[in-house]
Design an enzyme around this catalytic site. Structure first.
Site, PDB file in Angstrom:
ATOM      1  N   GLN A 108      20.893  49.939   0.665  1.00 45.34           N
ATOM      2  CA  GLN A 108      21.170  51.110  -0.187  1.00 45.34           C
ATOM      3  C   GLN A 108      20.728  52.376   0.529  1.00 45.34           C
ATOM      4  O   GLN A 108      20.923  53.475   0.037  1.00 45.34           O
ATOM      5  CB  GLN A 108      20.394  50.986  -1.506  1.00 45.34           C
ATOM      6  CG  GLN A 108      20.780  49.765  -2.320  1.00 45.34           C
ATOM      7  CD  GLN A 108      19.739  49.460  -3.398  1.00 45.34           C
ATOM      8  OE1 GLN A 108      19.855  49.911  -4.528  1.00 45.34           O
ATOM      9  NE2 GLN A 108      18.718  48.713  -3.049  1.00 45.34           N
ATOM     10  N   ASN A 109      20.094  52.209   1.698  1.00 43.19           N
ATOM     11  CA  ASN A 109      19.558  53.366   2.422  1.00 43.19           C
ATOM     12  C   ASN A 109      20.665  54.053   3.221  1.00 43.19           C
ATOM     13  O   ASN A 109      21.605  53.413   3.677  1.00 43.19           O
ATOM     14  CB  ASN A 109      18.432  52.935   3.364  1.00 43.19           C
ATOM     15  CG  ASN A 109      17.281  52.296   2.600  1.00 43.19           C
ATOM     16  OD1 ASN A 109      17.203  52.459   1.380  1.00 43.19           O
ATOM     17  ND2 ASN A 109      16.428  51.576   3.285  1.00 43.19           N
ATOM     18  N   HIS A 126      25.591  52.663  -0.102  1.00 42.69           N
ATOM     19  CA  HIS A 126      25.467  54.049  -0.578  1.00 42.69           C
ATOM     20  C   HIS A 126      25.846  55.046   0.508  1.00 42.69           C
ATOM     21  O   HIS A 126      25.479  56.223   0.426  1.00 42.69           O
ATOM     22  CB  HIS A 126      24.048  54.315  -1.096  1.00 42.69           C
ATOM     23  CG  HIS A 126      23.754  53.592  -2.387  1.00 42.69           C
ATOM     24  ND1 HIS A 126      22.506  53.528  -2.950  1.00 42.69           N
ATOM     25  CD2 HIS A 126      24.570  52.906  -3.234  1.00 42.69           C
ATOM     26  CE1 HIS A 126      22.556  52.825  -4.079  1.00 42.69           C
ATOM     27  NE2 HIS A 126      23.799  52.430  -4.266  1.00 42.69           N
ATOM     28  N   CYS A 134      35.027  66.545   5.902  1.00 47.58           N
ATOM     29  CA  CYS A 134      35.628  67.783   5.407  1.00 47.58           C
ATOM     30  C   CYS A 134      36.411  67.489   4.132  1.00 47.58           C
ATOM     31  O   CYS A 134      37.240  66.568   4.107  1.00 47.58           O
ATOM     32  CB  CYS A 134      36.545  68.357   6.492  1.00 47.58           C
ATOM     33  SG  CYS A 134      37.496  69.777   5.912  1.00 47.58           S
ATOM     34  N   SER A 196      13.591  48.817  -5.937  1.00 46.90           N
ATOM     35  CA  SER A 196      13.110  48.661  -7.313  1.00 46.90           C
ATOM     36  C   SER A 196      14.090  47.838  -8.140  1.00 46.90           C
ATOM     37  O   SER A 196      13.809  47.544  -9.293  1.00 46.90           O
ATOM     38  CB  SER A 196      12.925  50.037  -7.951  1.00 46.90           C
ATOM     39  OG  SER A 196      14.146  50.730  -7.957  1.00 46.90           O
TER      40      SER A 196
HETATM   41  P1  OAD Z   1      13.210  53.070  -5.256  1.00 45.91           P
HETATM   42  O1  OAD Z   1      12.435  54.287  -4.958  1.00 45.91           O
HETATM   43  O2  OAD Z   1      13.797  52.925  -6.623  1.00 45.91           O
HETATM   44  O3  OAD Z   1      12.334  51.779  -4.992  1.00 45.91           O
HETATM   45  C1  OAD Z   1      11.598  51.594  -3.814  1.00 45.91           C
HETATM   46  C2  OAD Z   1      10.880  50.266  -3.905  1.00 45.91           C
HETATM   47  O4  OAD Z   1      10.201  50.056  -2.675  1.00 45.91           O
HETATM   48  C3  OAD Z   1       9.833  50.195  -5.018  1.00 45.91           C
HETATM   49  O5  OAD Z   1      10.018  48.970  -5.727  1.00 45.91           O
HETATM   50  C4  OAD Z   1       8.497  50.191  -4.262  1.00 45.91           C
HETATM   51  O6  OAD Z   1       7.507  49.396  -4.918  1.00 45.91           O
HETATM   52  C5  OAD Z   1       8.896  49.571  -2.946  1.00 45.91           C
HETATM   53  N1  OAD Z   1       8.077  49.966  -1.792  1.00 45.91           N
HETATM   54  C6  OAD Z   1       7.557  51.184  -1.495  1.00 45.91           C
HETATM   55  N2  OAD Z   1       6.942  51.173  -0.299  1.00 45.91           N
HETATM   56  C7  OAD Z   1       7.072  49.917   0.187  1.00 45.91           C
HETATM   57  C8  OAD Z   1       6.660  49.254   1.383  1.00 45.91           C
HETATM   58  N3  OAD Z   1       5.998  49.894   2.363  1.00 45.91           N
HETATM   59  N4  OAD Z   1       6.971  47.949   1.541  1.00 45.91           N
HETATM   60  C9  OAD Z   1       7.629  47.267   0.546  1.00 45.91           C
HETATM   61  N5  OAD Z   1       8.053  47.835  -0.589  1.00 45.91           N
HETATM   62  C10 OAD Z   1       7.789  49.143  -0.780  1.00 45.91           C
HETATM   63  O7  OAD Z   1      14.348  52.971  -4.123  1.00 45.91           O
HETATM   64  P2  OAD Z   1      15.672  52.088  -4.122  1.00 45.91           P
HETATM   65  O8  OAD Z   1      15.447  50.804  -4.818  1.00 45.91           O
HETATM   66  O9  OAD Z   1      16.169  52.063  -2.741  1.00 45.91           O
HETATM   67  O10 OAD Z   1      20.720  55.971  -4.814  1.00 45.91           O
HETATM   68  O11 OAD Z   1      16.647  52.993  -4.995  1.00 45.91           O
HETATM   69  C11 OAD Z   1      17.977  52.613  -5.132  1.00 45.91           C
HETATM   70  C12 OAD Z   1      18.861  53.833  -5.205  1.00 45.91           C
HETATM   71  O12 OAD Z   1      18.368  54.734  -6.202  1.00 45.91           O
HETATM   72  C13 OAD Z   1      18.897  54.676  -3.955  1.00 45.91           C
HETATM   73  O13 OAD Z   1      19.797  54.209  -2.979  1.00 45.91           O
HETATM   74  C14 OAD Z   1      19.317  56.025  -4.476  1.00 45.91           C
HETATM   75  C15 OAD Z   1      18.445  56.095  -5.700  1.00 45.91           C
HETATM   76  O14 OAD Z   1      18.897  56.916  -6.723  1.00 45.91           O
HETATM   77  C16 OAD Z   1      21.468  57.082  -4.723  1.00 45.91           C
HETATM   78  O15 OAD Z   1      21.029  58.165  -4.367  1.00 45.91           O
HETATM   79  C17 OAD Z   1      22.897  56.856  -5.087  1.00 45.91           C
END
Ligand code: OAD
Length: 251
Positions: A108-109, A126, A134, A196
């Site tokens: 998702q990154n 994503h 453009c 998450s």
């Molecule tokens: P989140 O910020 O929702 O979740 C990050 C997760 O990583 C959390 O569960 C943390 O506990 C965990 N975490 C943090 N540091 C860590 C580490 N060093 N090692 C292991 N785990 C760790 O981010 P995403 O789940 O990626 O979408 O969010 C999904 C989407 O929501 C993103 O792609 C973005 C956002 O809105 C869009 O912008 C469309």
């Protein structure tokens, strides 16, 4: 199960796997210095409103604000390095290939760090922050070829440029989504790493994998909504846990 027993159990599952599918989220890039979204203090969504910055309507309302913010995020991503977690996943993928298996990496990154660590065939559901397009011509631009001296940036055709990310209010790229769904349905092991598990459709991948008979694992710093239901939960930082898992799997 102790932490080392969990690593050994996960390694055992990986050793007998043929098709591994991994879903990563912002947590895997946290140790590279990129903020996650939902961390209560440092998360991007604790400081910024996604509806003001990451929604298609926000871009049309205020392209200058939105493109400045994405340019800032791009410079952060460009200036950081993949960490031990990215490296270990790329090495796990290479090792599984040597064993005649495969590891499909869905992320998702938008930061490109998996690819910089050497992972192959990464499915970016994503999109990516590293190329922009453009709105008038559809032409794609590498960041180095864009003039960011004023915002919003424009192409030489005069059209507004936007990052190739998926915003709220937009569809996921159909090719990436299709490839992800295929990999999720066909795997015998599904790993959810540093996410998450809150945003759909990615949040539902684990249920599809499980329904198709896959073993499930999670690597996360903290418990999430899926922790209680996975076969193996590895609590800790990606940069600590994934290298240990790689070494244990290699035996
Ligand atoms: P989140 O910020 O929702 O979740 C990050 C997760 O990583 C959390 O569960 C943390 O506990 C965990 N975490 C943090 N540091 C860590 C580490 N060093 N090692 C292991 N785990 C760790 O981010 P995403 O789940 O990626 O979408 O969010 C999904 C989407 O929501 C993103 O792609 C973005 C956002 O809105 C869009 O912008 C469309």
């Amino acid at each position: 199960m102790t932490a080392s027993e969990s690593i050994e159990r996960a390694a055992e599952i990986l050793r007998s796997a043929e098709r591994v599918t991994v879903l990563t989220g912002a947590g895997i890039s946290a140790e590279s210095g990129l903020a996650t979204f939902r961390d209560k203090e440092e998360g991007l969504w604790s400081k910024y409103d996604p509806m003001e910055l990451a929604h298609i309507d926000a871009f049309h309302r205020d392209p200058e604000l939105v493109t400045r913010w994405y340019h800032w995020r791009f410079t952060k991503a460009r200036d950081c390095e993949p960490n031990a977690g990215h490296d270990a996943l790329a090495q796990l993928q290479a090792w599984l290939r040597e064993q005649k298996g495969e590891l499909t990496l869905i992320t998702q990154n938008v930061d490109g760090l998996h690819q910089r660590a050497g992972a192959k065939g990464v499915i970016e559901i994503h999109g990516t922050i590293l190329t922009w397009r453009c709105l008038d011509t559809g032409a794609h631009y590498e960041l180095d070829d864009i003039d960011f001296s004023s915002f919003p940036p424009r192409s030489e055709a005069g059209g507004l440029l936007r990052p190739n990310v998926v915003w709220f209010g937009e569809m996921l790229p159909p090719d990436a989504l299709f490839a992800a769904e295929q990999a999720v349905s066909a795997c015998d092991v599904f790993m959810s790493i540093g996410t998450s598990a809150a945003v759909w459709p990615a949040a539902g991948f684990i249920d599809v994998a499980r329904a198709n008979g896959a073993a499930t694992m999670e690597v996360n710093l903290d418990p999430t909504p899926i922790t209680a239901s996975v076969d193996v939960s590895l609590l800790g930082k990606c940069g600590d846990v994934l290298p240990l898992l790689l070494e244990a799997a290699k035996g």
